[in-house]
Design an enzyme around this catalytic site. Structure first.
Site, PDB file in Angstrom:
ATOM      1  N   TRP A   1      -0.252 -16.365   2.830  1.00 12.81           N
ATOM      2  CA  TRP A   1      -0.955 -16.060   1.588  1.00 12.81           C
ATOM      3  C   TRP A   1      -0.234 -16.674   0.388  1.00 12.81           C
ATOM      4  O   TRP A   1       0.985 -16.597   0.276  1.00 12.81           O
ATOM      5  CB  TRP A   1      -1.044 -14.551   1.383  1.00 12.81           C
ATOM      6  CG  TRP A   1      -2.014 -13.881   2.312  1.00 12.81           C
ATOM      7  CD1 TRP A   1      -2.687 -14.457   3.352  1.00 12.81           C
ATOM      8  CD2 TRP A   1      -2.397 -12.503   2.288  1.00 12.81           C
ATOM      9  NE1 TRP A   1      -3.471 -13.527   3.976  1.00 12.81           N
ATOM     10  CE2 TRP A   1      -3.321 -12.313   3.353  1.00 12.81           C
ATOM     11  CE3 TRP A   1      -2.066 -11.418   1.487  1.00 12.81           C
ATOM     12  CZ2 TRP A   1      -3.906 -11.081   3.621  1.00 12.81           C
ATOM     13  CZ3 TRP A   1      -2.647 -10.188   1.746  1.00 12.81           C
ATOM     14  CH2 TRP A   1      -3.565 -10.026   2.805  1.00 12.81           C
TER      15      TRP A   1
ATOM     16  N   THR B   1     -18.178   0.328 -12.454  1.00  8.93           N
ATOM     17  CA  THR B   1     -17.304  -0.830 -12.229  1.00  8.93           C
ATOM     18  C   THR B   1     -18.161  -2.062 -12.487  1.00  8.93           C
ATOM     19  O   THR B   1     -19.380  -2.009 -12.347  1.00  8.93           O
ATOM     20  CB  THR B   1     -16.792  -0.877 -10.781  1.00  8.93           C
ATOM     21  OG1 THR B   1     -17.934  -1.000  -9.932  1.00  8.93           O
ATOM     22  CG2 THR B   1     -16.019   0.361 -10.411  1.00  8.93           C
TER      23      THR B   1
ATOM     24  N   LYS C   1      -5.584 -18.307   1.257  1.00  9.12           N
ATOM     25  CA  LYS C   1      -5.067 -18.229   2.623  1.00  9.12           C
ATOM     26  C   LYS C   1      -4.835 -19.646   3.131  1.00  9.12           C
ATOM     27  O   LYS C   1      -5.756 -20.349   3.485  1.00  9.12           O
ATOM     28  CB  LYS C   1      -6.037 -17.455   3.503  1.00  9.12           C
ATOM     29  CG  LYS C   1      -6.228 -16.037   2.984  1.00  9.12           C
ATOM     30  CD  LYS C   1      -6.945 -15.145   3.963  1.00  9.12           C
ATOM     31  CE  LYS C   1      -6.988 -13.718   3.426  1.00  9.12           C
ATOM     32  NZ  LYS C   1      -8.153 -13.409   2.618  1.00  9.12           N
TER      33      LYS C   1
ATOM     34  N   GLU D   1     -11.709   3.194 -11.257  1.00 12.51           N
ATOM     35  CA  GLU D   1     -11.683   4.278 -10.261  1.00 12.51           C
ATOM     36  C   GLU D   1     -10.457   5.168 -10.407  1.00 12.51           C
ATOM     37  O   GLU D   1     -10.357   6.192  -9.742  1.00 12.51           O
ATOM     38  CB  GLU D   1     -11.675   3.674  -8.842  1.00 12.51           C
ATOM     39  CG  GLU D   1     -12.986   3.056  -8.404  1.00 12.51           C
ATOM     40  CD  GLU D   1     -13.117   1.585  -8.790  1.00 12.51           C
ATOM     41  OE1 GLU D   1     -12.448   1.160  -9.755  1.00 12.51           O
ATOM     42  OE2 GLU D   1     -13.890   0.868  -8.138  1.00 12.51           O
TER      43      GLU D   1
HETATM   44  P1  ADP Z   1     -13.602  -4.284 -13.158  1.00 16.45           P
HETATM   45  O1  ADP Z   1     -14.804  -3.477 -13.253  1.00 16.45           O
HETATM   46  O2  ADP Z   1     -13.581  -5.587 -13.877  1.00 16.45           O
HETATM   47  O3  ADP Z   1     -13.046  -4.387 -11.752  1.00 16.45           O
HETATM   48  P2  ADP Z   1     -11.370  -2.629 -13.806  1.00 16.45           P
HETATM   49  O4  ADP Z   1     -10.730  -2.446 -15.114  1.00 16.45           O
HETATM   50  O5  ADP Z   1     -11.654  -1.424 -13.029  1.00 16.45           O
HETATM   51  O6  ADP Z   1     -12.642  -3.452 -14.071  1.00 16.45           O
HETATM   52  O7  ADP Z   1     -10.509  -3.649 -12.972  1.00 16.45           O
HETATM   53  C1  ADP Z   1      -9.451  -3.223 -12.187  1.00 16.45           C
HETATM   54  C2  ADP Z   1      -8.763  -4.408 -11.599  1.00 16.45           C
HETATM   55  O8  ADP Z   1      -8.197  -5.226 -12.618  1.00 16.45           O
HETATM   56  C3  ADP Z   1      -7.600  -4.068 -10.719  1.00 16.45           C
HETATM   57  O9  ADP Z   1      -8.000  -3.684  -9.436  1.00 16.45           O
HETATM   58  C4  ADP Z   1      -6.796  -5.366 -10.740  1.00 16.45           C
HETATM   59  O10 ADP Z   1      -7.302  -6.308  -9.822  1.00 16.45           O
HETATM   60  C5  ADP Z   1      -7.032  -5.880 -12.126  1.00 16.45           C
HETATM   61  N1  ADP Z   1      -5.902  -5.560 -12.983  1.00 16.45           N
HETATM   62  C6  ADP Z   1      -5.779  -4.557 -13.869  1.00 16.45           C
HETATM   63  N2  ADP Z   1      -4.585  -4.604 -14.487  1.00 16.45           N
HETATM   64  C7  ADP Z   1      -3.921  -5.651 -13.965  1.00 16.45           C
HETATM   65  C8  ADP Z   1      -2.623  -6.225 -14.176  1.00 16.45           C
HETATM   66  N3  ADP Z   1      -1.774  -5.734 -15.079  1.00 16.45           N
HETATM   67  N4  ADP Z   1      -2.289  -7.307 -13.444  1.00 16.45           N
HETATM   68  C9  ADP Z   1      -3.132  -7.832 -12.534  1.00 16.45           C
HETATM   69  N5  ADP Z   1      -4.358  -7.335 -12.301  1.00 16.45           N
HETATM   70  C10 ADP Z   1      -4.747  -6.266 -12.996  1.00 16.45           C
END
Ligand code: ADP
Length: 544
Positions: free
Chosen positions: A444, A185, A439, A330
């Site tokens: 929120w 990640t 917040k 994940e």
């Molecule tokens: P990173 O390592 O940058 O976290 P990931 O691809 O695992 O890479 O990121 C996942 C996160 O990306 C999600 O938990 C969410 O917050 C965000 N995300 C993914 N797709 C979307 C979406 N369509 N809209 C909003 N947020 C998104």
């Protein structure tokens, strides 16, 4: 009593076997890193993947050993993945956009033994190599004639490396729970953490993800994965496309609007997938050149929220159906896609767009819930928002080497770190990342909603919203804007545009105009950096 069906472990290389037998001649095009467009097919990819596996086994790679790939989307990268998995080793994709220190950290943490890299990255690797003691050899994804002069240890051209074996190899028999791949990640807080996919999780994820209410792939589709393979398993396309027998087009290192448009057109791509930033570059290109998208049927957009205006433009002006998707490293990574159920299929115009701003619903094998901070489940009413939690056989249960400790709740759900609503039909909508939500006075405010709205203003190229300290309300939203080149707009123009479209108390307290908004290695707005930059920002409302 046990069932009497065959014991047939779910192994990734069986996907490629199937593609080679059933769809062997299906065409695969790559814009090569060297420049020209090259062509191959599943039969050839399998043959060469067997050589990769044979060569790695001959080089002494054992089951579970990690092989790093620092590479663009190409057919060579695809065959390398299958070759690595087929001899029991583990592909470890590295995102070249990470900071150099993070790359050093993850290669050392993963203890990668071999590095397969595109020649683009030779200068970077030469700089990092002294800090990467576990790497025994660098294999550069090119042929002998184009191998650059380099000091990298044991550097060899990929074509020469696999050219030294004959491909007479049998995929190793493995336990389906054996590790197949890994991806870190991006570690917006703390060090990056390693997610380890198994053969079983990758196969199950590919099966559900290719189904008709997800990617909907078939041998009749031509798929271009613009999302890099180093970004969360390439959203599973390196598995779903061969599983479904779809034709593939790989963009290599060129992701600018003109290059992407050229491939979409020339190879009649019907389905593509990527993050919003890439699609906004394509839109700019189309707007400047008057280009069209006559073949493209669907565009999967995820990684960050797809702005409503983008969905509308692609659909209304270019006739391309936009499919909003959500997921994370994940989760292998696809968690949901926004495809209509009969209950909402008749929606048109604005109502349809409302639905499409949602990230959609999960496929079989992904279960979702939203909870409050105490872990109590919240109602599916489309309004109440809470922490989004997921479980399933392709969702991580721990990070590599136990980093981050216990990550599941007592019911086995993983907290995604996202805040979401779920409506009565099961459609989930991300309102924010838990750490980005604003917040204000105990309530929120969704930064994503505000960004989405601001980007609908015709002069706005990009928008980010962060919470800034406020003496009365704790935090209030600050809107940060990049204007389109040659366009002008004032604070009151932007706020006036937003008024009436959201609750009054959601309207940002101030607007600042900047030249550039920082992005993370996976193309998301880097809110941590923005919060740092505007830490001492004094909102005009703070004195009230
Ligand atoms: P990173 O390592 O940058 O976290 P990931 O691809 O695992 O890479 O990121 C996942 C996160 O990306 C999600 O938990 C969410 O917050 C965000 N995300 C993914 N797709 C979307 C979406 N369509 N809209 C909003 N947020 C998104």
């Amino acid at each position: 009593m046990l069932g009497l069906m065959q014991d047939w472990p779910l192994l990734c290389h069986r996907i490629l076997d199937h593609a080679a037998v059933q769809h062997g001649g299906r065409r695969i095009f790559t814009r090569s890193v060297e420049g020209p467009i090259v062509e191959t097919n599943y039969r050839k990819v399998r043959k060469r993947a067997l050589k990769v596996a044979q060569r790695l086994a001959r080089d002494g790679l054992r089951h579970g050993d990690r092989v790093a790939t620092l590479a663009w989307n190409t057919a060579r990268h695809l065959e390398a993945w299958y070759g690595i998995m087929g001899c029991g080793a583990v592909y470890h994709t590295i995102n070249p956009r990470l900071f150099a220190d993070q790359i050093v950290y993850i290669v050392n943490h993963a203890e990668d033994r071999v590095m397969l890299a595109d020649t683009t990255f030779v200068p970077l690797l030469e700089e990092l190599a002294p800090k990467l003691p576990s790497i025994e050899r660098y294999v550069l994804l090119t042929d002998g004639a184009q191998l650059p002069k380099t000091s990298l240890k044991g550097a060899i051209a990929y074509e020469d490396w696999i050219g030294e074996v004959d491909g007479d190899f049998v995929w190793h028999a493995l336990d389906e729970n054996a590790a197949a791949g890994m991806c870190y990640t991006s570690g917006t807080t703390g060090n990056p953490k390693g997610v380890i996919y198994s053969h079983r999780s990758n196969v199950l994820h590919a099966l559900t993800s290719s189904s008709s209410d997800m990617l909907g792939l078939s041998p009749r589709e031509v798929v271009m994965p613009v999302v890099p393979m180093f970004h969360a398993n390439g959203w599973s396309l390196p598995f779903t496309a061969p599983l479904a027998g779809a034709s593939l087009v790989f963009p290599g290192s060129k992701m600018d609007g003109a290059s992407i448009h050229e491939l979409l057109d020339r190879f009649r791509v019907t389905c593509t997938a990527g993050v919003p930033t890439v699609w906004s570059m394509l839109l700019n290109h189309l707007e400047q050149t008057g280009g069209k998208l006559p073949y493209l049927k669907q565009m999967v957009v995820g990684g960050s929220a797809c702005p409503r205006a983008m969905t509308q433009t692609f659909q209304d002006r270019y006739g391309v159906e936009v499919i909003h998707a959500w997921g994370m490293t994940e989760m292998s990574p696809l968690g949901s896609m926004c495809i209509p159920k009969p209950e909402v299929a008749a929606l048109k115009g604005e109502a349809k767009l409302d639905l499409q701003t949602k990230q959609g619903r999960p496929p079989f094998l992904v279960e979702m819930k939203i909870t409050d901070d105490a872990g109590r489940e919240l109602p599916w009413d489309g309004k109440t928002f809470g922490r989004l939690k997921v479980r399933g056989p392709a969702v991580a249960r721990a990070y590599f080497k136990g980093e981050g400790g216990e990550i599941l709740d007592p019911d086995g759900f993983f907290d995604t770190g996202d805040v979401a609503t779920i409506d009565e039909y099961g459609y989930m909508r991300i309102t924010d990342r838990a750490k980005d939500v604003i917040k204000s006075g105990g309530e929120w405010i969704s930064s994503i909603d505000l960004e989405n709205l601001a980007i609908g203003h015709p002069a706005v190229a990009e928008a980010a919203v962060i919470g800034v300290a406020h003496p009365k309300w704790d935090e209030r939203p600050l809107l940060i804007i990049v204007l389109k080149s040659g366009q002008r707009a004032s604070k009151s123009d932007i706020l006036g545009f937003m008024e009436g479209k959201i609750a009054k108390w959601w309207i940002p307290d101030d607007v600042v105009f900047v030249d550039k908004i920082p992005h993370t290695a996976t193309g998301k707005i880097q809110k941590t950096t923005l919060r740092e930059c505007f830490r001492d920002y004094r909102l005009p409302t703070a004195a009230e």
